[in-house]
Design an enzyme around this catalytic site. Structure first.
Site, short mmCIF file in Angstrom:
data_model
loop_
_atom_site.label_atom_id
_atom_site.label_comp_id
_atom_site.label_asym_id
_atom_site.label_seq_id
_atom_site.Cartn_x
_atom_site.Cartn_y
_atom_site.Cartn_z
N TYR A 325 0.82 -1.23 0.00
CA TYR A 325 0.00 0.00 0.00
C TYR A 325 0.85 1.27 0.00
O TYR A 325 0.30 2.37 0.06
CB TYR A 325 -0.88 0.08 1.25
CG TYR A 325 -1.73 -1.12 1.56
CD1 TYR A 325 -2.81 -1.47 0.75
CD2 TYR A 325 -1.47 -1.90 2.69
CE1 TYR A 325 -3.60 -2.56 1.06
CE2 TYR A 325 -2.26 -3.00 3.00
CZ TYR A 325 -3.32 -3.32 2.18
OH TYR A 325 -4.10 -4.39 2.48
N CYS A 364 13.94 -12.07 -2.61
CA CYS A 364 14.51 -11.80 -3.93
C CYS A 364 13.57 -10.98 -4.80
O CYS A 364 13.09 -11.43 -5.84
CB CYS A 364 14.87 -13.11 -4.60
SG CYS A 364 16.11 -13.96 -3.64
N TYR A 394 -2.71 -5.98 10.70
CA TYR A 394 -2.38 -6.35 9.33
C TYR A 394 -0.87 -6.54 9.14
O TYR A 394 -0.32 -6.26 8.09
CB TYR A 394 -2.97 -5.33 8.34
CG TYR A 394 -4.45 -5.09 8.60
CD1 TYR A 394 -5.37 -6.09 8.31
CD2 TYR A 394 -4.91 -3.92 9.20
CE1 TYR A 394 -6.72 -5.92 8.58
CE2 TYR A 394 -6.26 -3.74 9.48
CZ TYR A 394 -7.15 -4.74 9.16
OH TYR A 394 -8.48 -4.58 9.44
N1 LLP Z 1 -15.26 -4.92 9.39
C1 LLP Z 1 -15.12 -5.34 8.12
C2 LLP Z 1 -16.27 -5.90 7.42
C3 LLP Z 1 -13.86 -5.25 7.49
O1 LLP Z 1 -13.72 -5.66 6.23
C4 LLP Z 1 -12.77 -4.70 8.19
C5 LLP Z 1 -11.46 -4.58 7.56
C6 LLP Z 1 -12.96 -4.29 9.54
C7 LLP Z 1 -14.24 -4.41 10.10
C8 LLP Z 1 -11.87 -3.75 10.39
O2 LLP Z 1 -11.33 -2.57 9.90
P1 LLP Z 1 -10.28 -1.76 10.82
O3 LLP Z 1 -11.00 -1.30 12.05
O4 LLP Z 1 -9.18 -2.68 11.16
O5 LLP Z 1 -9.85 -0.64 9.99
N2 LLP Z 1 -4.98 -4.81 5.03
C9 LLP Z 1 -5.34 -3.40 5.10
C10 LLP Z 1 -6.64 -3.19 5.82
C11 LLP Z 1 -7.78 -3.99 5.25
C12 LLP Z 1 -9.05 -3.85 6.04
C13 LLP Z 1 -10.01 -4.91 5.65
N3 LLP Z 1 -11.25 -4.86 6.34
C14 LLP Z 1 -4.20 -2.62 5.74
O6 LLP Z 1 -3.17 -3.21 6.05
O7 LLP Z 1 -4.31 -1.41 5.89
#
Ligand code: LLP
Length: 454
Positions: A325, A364, A394
């Site tokens: 990202y 790599c 994450y």
């Molecule tokens: N609820 C749903 C339906 C979700 O899809 C997500 C995250 C959350 C709650 C929690 O979101 P949070 O509070 O953690 O922002 N890999 C990415 C983030 C992807 C989030 C996916 N869904 C990163 O590293 O920024």
């Protein structure tokens, strides 16, 4: 912000020197702070107390059972998006009657597993967060087959721009999530009287991370209007799940305080709460991001052209976010000394004797980096430990075994003690599912004749 702080020129996790953890657990390892997890959970509950939400921690952000247990002991429910995450919730002692289950691609086996374990049962707080018409029909069919009745919320897509990375923007119409507002009323008209899948809630999650409160205000306003429209159509909404997405401090004080999000949402939600609507939140990052660091060893440094490289024992395999990202993660040596202790976590902490360096992993690929042109002490060298901050969310959950790298260890610190909550993988665990090929019993058939070439 969190319980990782420099004292006398050395990084501590709560009251444990990070150096001691690395010496015992090895690197790369993720280190989590119980105090930070608890503090963030408590702050969230306090900020939103006027609508008394069920906080369903988003397992995907950091699924370690040790972390889940800390939050479960606090009273958290769980937000799961797969059978594996439902299994983790159960394994951490959270009944599925306290879990919400979203995801655009639930399999029949996962739906059956969820129902058989009490997800969405009447009288519980849990719900299927349903993402499409076909999925609803499938949930209803499976529930009927099991002679069960389950509670279902419709995931709506309010078409709100969360102003975040396009990969993690989920509340715009053109994303794969939920059902748009126009279709939502038709959805209730079609399915709102199903006897086995009782459609009684709304769910939304507009993206992550969201650093301004306006998208929430807009989404909540649209949701409240939909609740009224549905009421006029004869459908009563019992629960609203507002999803997650609140920010974290990748730099010092980057994220608005939770109170700001609550101040935007609560005035719009309170009238519904007063009418008996139960609110659910699904935070992941805001609870766990700052509660974790990634500790790496510097293996080598080298200079190529004008560039200085700091080569660590893990890179995108342990923390994919910078390369995937373009995310910023503050990083600094674990024992920089008093004179080189940063006052703030920021792109350039303005200390003497620093220089721009690329922090890279051993894989790599040129894409295997944690930071490019990052201002770091010029003295960094082989054998130093480096801490990558705000890595709790994450981080491990998106880690991979690319280049056959065993997954890192995970450590949970509580005050003056620490425990390994996930053992480092070994070479043996890397290959254990491959050691013995299993013959597939294929049905007998005659191989079709080759068509003559024309
Ligand atoms: N609820 C749903 C339906 C979700 O899809 C997500 C995250 C959350 C709650 C929690 O979101 P949070 O509070 O953690 O922002 N890999 C990415 C983030 C992807 C989030 C996916 N869904 C990163 O590293 O920024």
């Amino acid at each position: 912000m969190d319980s990782f702080s420099f004292r006398n020129g050395e990084l501590f996790a709560e009251n444990v020197p990070v150096r001691d953890i690395a010496a015992r657990a090895g690197t790369p390892c993720f280190v989590y702070s119980r105090a930070t997890l608890e503090d963030h959970y408590d702050r969230l509950v306090h900020a939103f107390r006027a609508i008394d939400p069920l906080v369903c921690y988003s397992i995907k952000s950091c699924p370690n059972l040790g972390v889940l247990r800390v939050l479960a002991e606090r009273g958290a429910g769980m937000d799961a998006v797969s059978g594996g995450e439902l299994f983790r919730a159960k394994s951490a002692g959270v009944p599925l009657s306290k879990c919400v289950y979203a995801g655009v691609g639930k399999t029949d086996a996962e739906i059956r597993y969820a129902i058989e374990n009490g997800l969405g049962a009447a009288g519980g707080l849990g719900l299927f967060n349903c993402e499409s018409e076909e999925e609803f029909e499938n949930i209803a069919r499976i529930a009927r087959g099991l002679n069960a009745t389950v509670r279902v919320a419709l995931r709506i897509n309010p078409d709100v721009d969360p102003k975040t990375h396009r990969y993690t923007s989920t509340g715009k119409k053109e994303t794969k999530f939920g059902v748009d507002l126009e279709r939502a009323r038709r959805f209730f008209a079609t399915y709102g009287r199903d006897p086995h899948a009782r459609l009684e809630g709304l769910h939304l999650h507009i993206g992550s991370p969201i650093y301004t409160v306006d998208p929430y205000r807009e989404a909540m306003t649209k949701t409240a209007a939909l609740v009224d429209e549905l009421a006029r159509d004869g459908f009563e909404i019992h629960s609203i799940d507002l999803g997650g997405g609140f920010g974290a401090d990748y730099e010092s004080a980057q994220s608005p305080p939770l109170k700001d999000y609550a101040d935007a949402i609560v005035p719009l939600a309170k009238p519904l709460y007063d009418r008996g609507v139960r609110f659910i939140l699904e935070p992941g990052r805001t609870i766990v991001a700052n509660a974790g660091i990634l500790v790496l060893s510097v293996l080598y440094t080298k200079t190529s052209g004008d560039k200085r490289f700091v080569i660590c024992d893990a890179g995108m395999n342990a923390l994919l976010r910078p390369s995937h990202y373009g995310s910023f993660h503050f990083m600094w040596p674990v024992a920089p000394g008093v004179d080189m202790t940063p006052a703030r976590r920021t792109l350039d902490p303005k200390l003497p004797d620093t220089m721009a360096q690329d922090v890279v992993g051993p894989l790599c690929e040129t894409g295997d980096f944690l930071a490019l042109d990052r201002v770091l002490p010029a003295s960094i060298g082989r054998g130093d430990l480096l801490a990558v901050f705000t890595a709790g969310a994450y981080g491990m959950s998106m880690a991979s075994r690319y280049n056959s790298s065993p997954l890192p260890a995970e450590v949970l610190v509580s005050g003056t003690s620490a425990e390994i909550v996930r053992r480092r993988e070994t070479f043996d665990t890397l290959v254990e599912h491959e050691l013995k090929p299993i013959a597939l019993e294929l049905p007998a058939h005659e191989a079709p004749k080759l068509e003559a070439a024309r």
